[in-house]
Every structure is written in C-alpha cells, then in structure tokens.
Scaffold this motif. Structure first.
Motif, PDB file in Angstrom:
ATOM      1  N   UNK A  52       6.776   4.402   8.361  1.00  0.00           N
ATOM      2  CA  UNK A  52       6.723   4.380   6.904  1.00  0.00           C
ATOM      3  C   UNK A  52       6.374   2.959   6.496  1.00  0.00           C
ATOM      4  N   UNK A  53       5.165   2.780   5.978  1.00  0.00           N
ATOM      5  CA  UNK A  53       4.696   1.468   5.572  1.00  0.00           C
ATOM      6  C   UNK A  53       4.872   1.303   4.067  1.00  0.00           C
ATOM      7  N   UNK A  54       5.534   0.223   3.662  1.00  0.00           N
ATOM      8  CA  UNK A  54       5.646  -0.139   2.258  1.00  0.00           C
ATOM      9  C   UNK A  54       4.818  -1.402   2.064  1.00  0.00           C
ATOM     10  N   UNK A  55       3.741  -1.283   1.311  1.00  0.00           N
ATOM     11  CA  UNK A  55       2.832  -2.414   1.105  1.00  0.00           C
ATOM     12  C   UNK A  55       2.410  -3.023   2.442  1.00  0.00           C
ATOM     13  N   UNK A  56       2.160  -2.151   3.418  1.00  0.00           N
ATOM     14  CA  UNK A  56       1.652  -2.575   4.717  1.00  0.00           C
ATOM     15  C   UNK A  56       2.690  -2.945   5.750  1.00  0.00           C
ATOM     16  N   UNK A  57       3.977  -2.931   5.378  1.00  0.00           N
ATOM     17  CA  UNK A  57       5.046  -3.335   6.307  1.00  0.00           C
ATOM     18  C   UNK A  57       5.864  -2.116   6.718  1.00  0.00           C
TER      19      UNK A  57
END
Length: 252
Positions: free
Chosen positions: A58-63
């Motif tokens: 699960x990536x949030x803003x690429x992280x």
C-alpha cells in the motif's frame, strides 16, 4: 496518492481480500461500495496502517506503509484523518478536548492557538459554540460532525471515512454527505469513503469501486457502475433480493 497493489488479507483460514488493486488519485473522492462483510472496512484500516496485509503493498504518495516501522508510520498518520463508523469520541472529554486531542499529541501549539483551531473546525462542520458539550449530550448527527472536525484538525492530505452515514435517518444522512462534499471542495483533500449507502455515494463520489467477497468487480465513474452488466453489481445498485442464481451467473 494511494496505490494498493496485489493486496491479500487472511485471518486464519478466511481469505478476506483477494489480490486487490486500486489507484486513488490526489484530490478525488473514491467511494468503496459493497455489501456487509465484503472486506471494505478491512481495506480502509490497512490504508491507515491499523492492519497490515498478509501480502501486497500500500503506497501513500509513493511510500510503502506496509513496511514502515511504527515511529515512521505514526508520522505518516499525521497527514491522514479517520472518521470512524460510530464517531469513536472519548466519552470523558468534552467536544473541545475531543477535537484538540490530536493537536495536543502531535503539535506544540499554544492553548490560544489550539482554541482557535478547534473553533475554526467547529465552524466548518456547522457546530459553533458546542465546545463544552459532552458526547452524551450530542445527537448521532452531531457526533458524526465532531468526528469529522477531529479528523480535519491536523489539516490532513487524506481523509478516510468508515460508513459515515451509518445509523442516521435519511435527512441527517444527506446532511453528512453534503458536509463531506463541502469539506472536499474547501480543503482539496483526497477522500476514501467506505459505505453501502447508495444515496450518499451518489452525492459525493468522483469514482466508485465495487468490492464483492474480497475482490473488486468494477472501478469507475458512478454511471459505469449503474450501467454495469455484471449481475452482482446490478443486484446491489438496484437493491434486489439475494439470489443464488445471480451469484452463479456472476461467476460464469
């Protein structure tokens, strides 16, 4: 803004989510639809890091939040707000203290600055002057609004809503839906709303994703789901009674 990649979730021998993929764009309102038990709330809890998937990212803003240590995850959560199904207010705290809780935990604001932030957020949700009320003195709709004020007080980039209209009458449900839409327009946040309330979904959604028994059957504009040929989606969108024949037809 949010990229869910090949996510699976298993509890014991129960497979709750099955190879789930979903991209949520910055600034949009994504509504996740589905019947009770389809895995909607589980997916939402994973987006804020309350649950870790059995596999996937699960990536949030690429992280990738699934591999973050707890300290880093807590920092990430400061940019996210969560509105729980039953508001989850602290019964022993008044409205002001409930809303100010995150500010006291995560900022070094002075008391006058906290007071001002609480007043601003109460004004946004239409509950000016309620600072001293206790949760026991609030109606269901008021509790939902206070829960939203608490979620936005840290000015997050993402707001997650778990069944925001659950337990409300049709009028209050519409009020909360319009408030969510208003927050989106004013704050320009990315919103993810889990619900089975179709009227609410129609009012707020930029796109919808239909979750069925742990898998997405369709993702698109609301019109795409209403025009879907899949019998399981048609059944849900039209409020038809359950039928083994429909489920069998959908699996073909």
């Amino acid at each position: 803004m949010i990229d869910i990649i090949n996510v699976e979730q298993t509890f014991g021998d129960r497979r709750i989510l099955k190879n789930v993929n979903l991209q949520i764009n910055k600034g949009e309102t994504m509504v996740i639809l589905g019947a009770s038990g389809s895995g909607k709330s589980t997916l939402l809890k994973m987006m804020i890091g309350l649950l870790k998937p059995t596999s996937g990212k699960i990536l949030i803003d690429g992280r990738d939040i699934t591999r973050m240590p707890e300290t880093e995850l807590n920092e990430q959560r400061k940019h996210m707000g969560m509105v729980f199904q039953y508001s989850a207010l602290f019964d022993s705290m008044n409205v002001k203290e409930n809303i100010a809780f995150g500010l006291r935990m995560h900022t070094k604001l002075s008391e006058p600055e906290i007071d001002q932030a609480v007043k601003e957020k109460l004004h946004l949700v239409g509950l000016d002057g309620t600072e001293e009320l206790m949760p026991s003195n609030l109606s269901g709709g008021m509790k939902k609004r206070i829960g939203l004020a608490r979620a936005i007080v840290l000015e997050p980039e993402i707001i997650l809503y778990d069944e925001p209209t659950a337990g409300l009458d049709p009028i209050r449900s519409t009020d909360i839906s319009l408030l969510i839409k208003n927050m989106q327009e004013k704050l320009h946040v990315t919103s993810v709303v889990v619900t089975h309330d179709l009227k609410s979904a129609e009012l707020i959604a930029d796109r919808m994703a239909f979750l069925y028994e742990g898998s997405f059957l369709e993702i698109g504009k609301p019109s795409a789901l209403y025009q879907s040929k899949d019998p399981r989606i048609k059944q849900f969108m039209n409020g038809l009674p359950s039928s083994p024949d429909i489920e069998k037809e959908g699996d073909e």
